[in-house]
Design an enzyme around this catalytic site. Structure first.
Site, PDB file in Angstrom:
ATOM      1  N   HIS A   1       1.647   3.844   1.882  1.00  0.00           N
ATOM      2  CA  HIS A   1       2.130   4.612   3.020  1.00  0.00           C
ATOM      3  C   HIS A   1       3.651   4.550   2.952  1.00  0.00           C
ATOM      4  CE1 HIS A   1      -1.820   4.463   5.573  1.00  0.00           C
ATOM      5  NE2 HIS A   1      -1.812   5.422   4.663  1.00  0.00           N
TER       6      HIS A   1
ATOM      7  N   ASP B   1       6.191   4.185   4.786  1.00  0.00           N
ATOM      8  CA  ASP B   1       7.045   3.153   5.377  1.00  0.00           C
ATOM      9  C   ASP B   1       7.040   1.873   4.543  1.00  0.00           C
ATOM     10  OD1 ASP B   1       4.336   3.109   6.307  1.00  0.00           O
ATOM     11  OD2 ASP B   1       4.862   1.643   7.843  1.00  0.00           O
ATOM     12  N   HIS B   2       6.260   1.858   3.459  1.00  0.00           N
ATOM     13  CA  HIS B   2       6.207   0.652   2.614  1.00  0.00           C
ATOM     14  C   HIS B   2       6.738   0.881   1.195  1.00  0.00           C
ATOM     15  CE1 HIS B   2       3.828  -1.728   5.548  1.00  0.00           C
ATOM     16  NE2 HIS B   2       3.590  -0.497   5.984  1.00  0.00           N
TER      17      HIS B   2
ATOM     18  N   HIS C   1       0.838  -1.203   0.000  1.00  0.00           N
ATOM     19  CA  HIS C   1       0.000   0.000   0.000  1.00  0.00           C
ATOM     20  C   HIS C   1       0.870   1.249   0.000  1.00  0.00           C
ATOM     21  CE1 HIS C   1       0.883  -0.509   4.245  1.00  0.00           C
ATOM     22  NE2 HIS C   1       0.335   0.646   4.560  1.00  0.00           N
TER      23      HIS C   1
HETATM   24 ZN   LIG Z   1       3.147   0.510   7.825  1.00  0.00          ZN
END
Ligand SMILES: [Zn+2]
Length: 313
Positions: A64, A66-67, A62
């Site tokens: 966000h 941090d990904h 997804h």
């Molecule tokens: Zn995350």
């Protein structure tokens, strides 16, 4: 015959000095699949000695940061190394727009083909070759970011040759391919030798499922039923269950409930909040529900070995 997961980052939104943001590599029989690509993933690939030039497929759960914040850096470095082999990215369509804009501003022309596959985050076959499949399934996070889980599953193998027996019955090498597919053998004298005397059951296919940022929903267990290895986010402990609900995450206890409901063989907890310098404090609440649970740290390797068919539980 490797089926091996390397954790590159098991932190949540903000990296710490010991935990990187979300990323991992699954090696299935020499195929390297990158799953999520948080900031500095390329550093982790080097640090943990992953032959990252062999990565051809990248799955982003997804949008966000941090990904996926590490993706442009990784792609840029590969291009600077004059990579030629194509790279397939499976992600939210908006990531294609982001990457194209970044490359345009940077005036960068990649040395390789970047092939984009838009995810619907519905149950869907994303990748298939003769040895395995990769499927997506929906999870539930925030409304601005549809989230996919990913399921990697080996295909059924052909039957294994019992060499002692095929030698004893003088089976020609050219017939072994038919034995593997289950055919019986007929000798020159016309005697039928049952396939079961000449072959053995193949080891059962192995499987891995990745369930990142998500609220707990019992129904998700159906997507990962009986997998050998399940990675499930456990951003918080049950003492922060309300916070988990507010931020659309799961607790370690909920991850264990999901694993138990799905009948998986083993569970890895990850995606830990920075409030846990040592996330092993989350283990007891999960183990109480699902004993075969591990806490991971960056650099950990989890292997699924081949088992005999009759070992399958
Ligand atoms: Zn995350």
């Amino acid at each position: 015959m490797k089926f091996e997961l390397t954790i590159l980052g098991c932190g949540a939104a903000i990296p710490t000095s010991v935990r990187n943001c979300a990323a991992q590599v699954l090696n299935v029989l020499g195929r390297y699949f990158l799953i999520d690509c948080g900031e500095a993933t390329q550093h982790q690939l080097r640090k943990f000695r992953i032959p990252y030039s062999k990565i051809n497929h990248i799955f982003i759960s997804h949008l966000h940061g941090d990904h996926f914040f590490g993706l442009i850096g990784l792609l840029s470095s590969l291009s600077m190394q004059n990579r030629k082999g194509e790279i397939h990215v499976y992600a939210d369509k908006r990531l294609q727009d982001i990457l194209e804009y970044q490359l345009k501003v940077l005036n960068t022309h990649l040395t390789f083909s970047l092939i984009f596959h838009s995810l619907s985050c519905q149950p869907e076959l994303l990748y298939e070759d003769h040895a395995l499949t990769v499927e997506s399934f929906p999870l539930l996070h925030r409304h601005d970011a549809p989230v996919c889980g990913f399921l990697f599953r080996e295909k059924e193998r052909f039957r294994a040759i019992n060499k002692e027996m095929t030698d004893a019955w003088n089976v020609p090498v050219s017939f072994l391919q038919y034995l593997k597919k289950g055919e019986d053998f007929v000798t020159d004298e016309g005697q039928l030798v049952a396939n079961s005397r000449l072959t053995m059951d193949a080891p059962p296919p192995r499987s891995y499922a990745y369930m990142t940022d998500t609220l707990y929903r019992e129904k998700f267990a159906a997507f990962v039923e009986n997998v050998d290895l399940l990675y499930h986010e456990a951003t918080y402990g049950k003492e922060y269950e309300n916070l988990a609900q507010e931020t659309c995450h799961s607790t370690a206890e909920q991850a264990a409930l999901l694993a138990k409901k799905a009948g998986v063989k083993s569970l890895i907890l990850g995606h830990f909040s920075t409030r846990y310098p040592d996330p092993s404090c989350l283990l007891p609440e999960a183990v109480a529900i699902f004993p075969n649970t591990s806490i991971c740290t960056d650099g950990d390797i989890f292997s699924v070995s081949l088992t005999k068919s009759n070992d399958k539980k």
